[in-house]
Design an enzyme around this catalytic site. Structure first.
Site, PDB file in Angstrom:
ATOM      1  N   GLU A   1     -18.504  41.614 -12.765  1.00 16.30           N
ATOM      2  CA  GLU A   1     -19.080  40.268 -12.755  1.00 16.30           C
ATOM      3  C   GLU A   1     -18.628  39.480 -13.984  1.00 16.30           C
ATOM      4  OE1 GLU A   1     -22.297  43.154 -11.160  1.00 16.30           O
ATOM      5  OE2 GLU A   1     -20.651  43.195 -12.607  1.00 16.30           O
TER       6      GLU A   1
ATOM      7  N   CYS B   1     -26.203  44.615 -12.531  1.00 14.96           N
ATOM      8  CA  CYS B   1     -27.198  45.121 -13.468  1.00 14.96           C
ATOM      9  C   CYS B   1     -27.964  43.942 -14.063  1.00 14.96           C
ATOM     10  CB  CYS B   1     -26.511  45.928 -14.577  1.00 14.96           C
ATOM     11  SG  CYS B   1     -25.514  44.928 -15.700  1.00 14.96           S
TER      12      CYS B   1
ATOM     13  N   CYS C   1     -25.783  41.539 -16.236  1.00 18.74           N
ATOM     14  CA  CYS C   1     -24.935  40.673 -15.415  1.00 18.74           C
ATOM     15  C   CYS C   1     -25.783  39.640 -14.665  1.00 18.74           C
ATOM     16  CB  CYS C   1     -24.095  41.495 -14.451  1.00 18.74           C
ATOM     17  SG  CYS C   1     -22.763  42.394 -15.300  1.00 18.74           S
TER      18      CYS C   1
END
Length: 138
Positions: A75, A97, A100
């Protein structure tokens, strides 16, 4: 009339992310991301890995928790090419996560599509809810 059996824009972006993940050097967790703008044009693509010039011993890859702190996430790599406010959709083969997720929110992205939940860090759902970012498992 010919039936419209074309894949959706979300699926299109997700499949590009899945192909990008094949470039990852991580032998265990291969993640790819694709970013679309409001016209469904690809404006960013990335995969997880180390800085391109960084060479590591093969033993580096053995401890997932240890190597994770050095990995640049897909990302982040995809969004590094994107001007804030231009991205509308981020597709990732693995749910982002929490780190991100906040980066995604800071770019003003309105929707995240993913293929697989990320069970080691599930706070992204809460972050996306907080920022009113739609998320969808395909």
């Amino acid at each position: 009339m010919i039936p419209n059996d074309r894949i959706s824009w979300d699926e299109y972006a997700l499949r590009i992310a899945e192909v990008a993940s094949l470039r990852s050097e991580d032998p265990y967790v291969k993640v790819g991301a694709c970013v679309l703008n409001k016209n469904n044009r690809v404006i960013g693509v990335g995969y997880n890995g180390l800085v391109p010039s960084k060479n590591v011993d093969s033993s580096f890859w053995e401890n997932r928790d240890e190597r994770r702190k050095y990995m640049i996430h897909a990302e982040c790599n995809a969004l590094s090419m994107v001007k804030r406010g231009k991205a509308v959709v981020l597709a990732c083969n693995l749910m982002p996560c929490s780190s991100c997720a906040t980066l995604i929110a800071s770019h003003g992205i309105k929707k995240v599509v993913y293929r697989t939940p990320y069970l080691k860090d599930t706070q992204a759902f809460e972050i996306f809810d907080f920022y009113n970012i739609e998320y969808k498992k395909l």
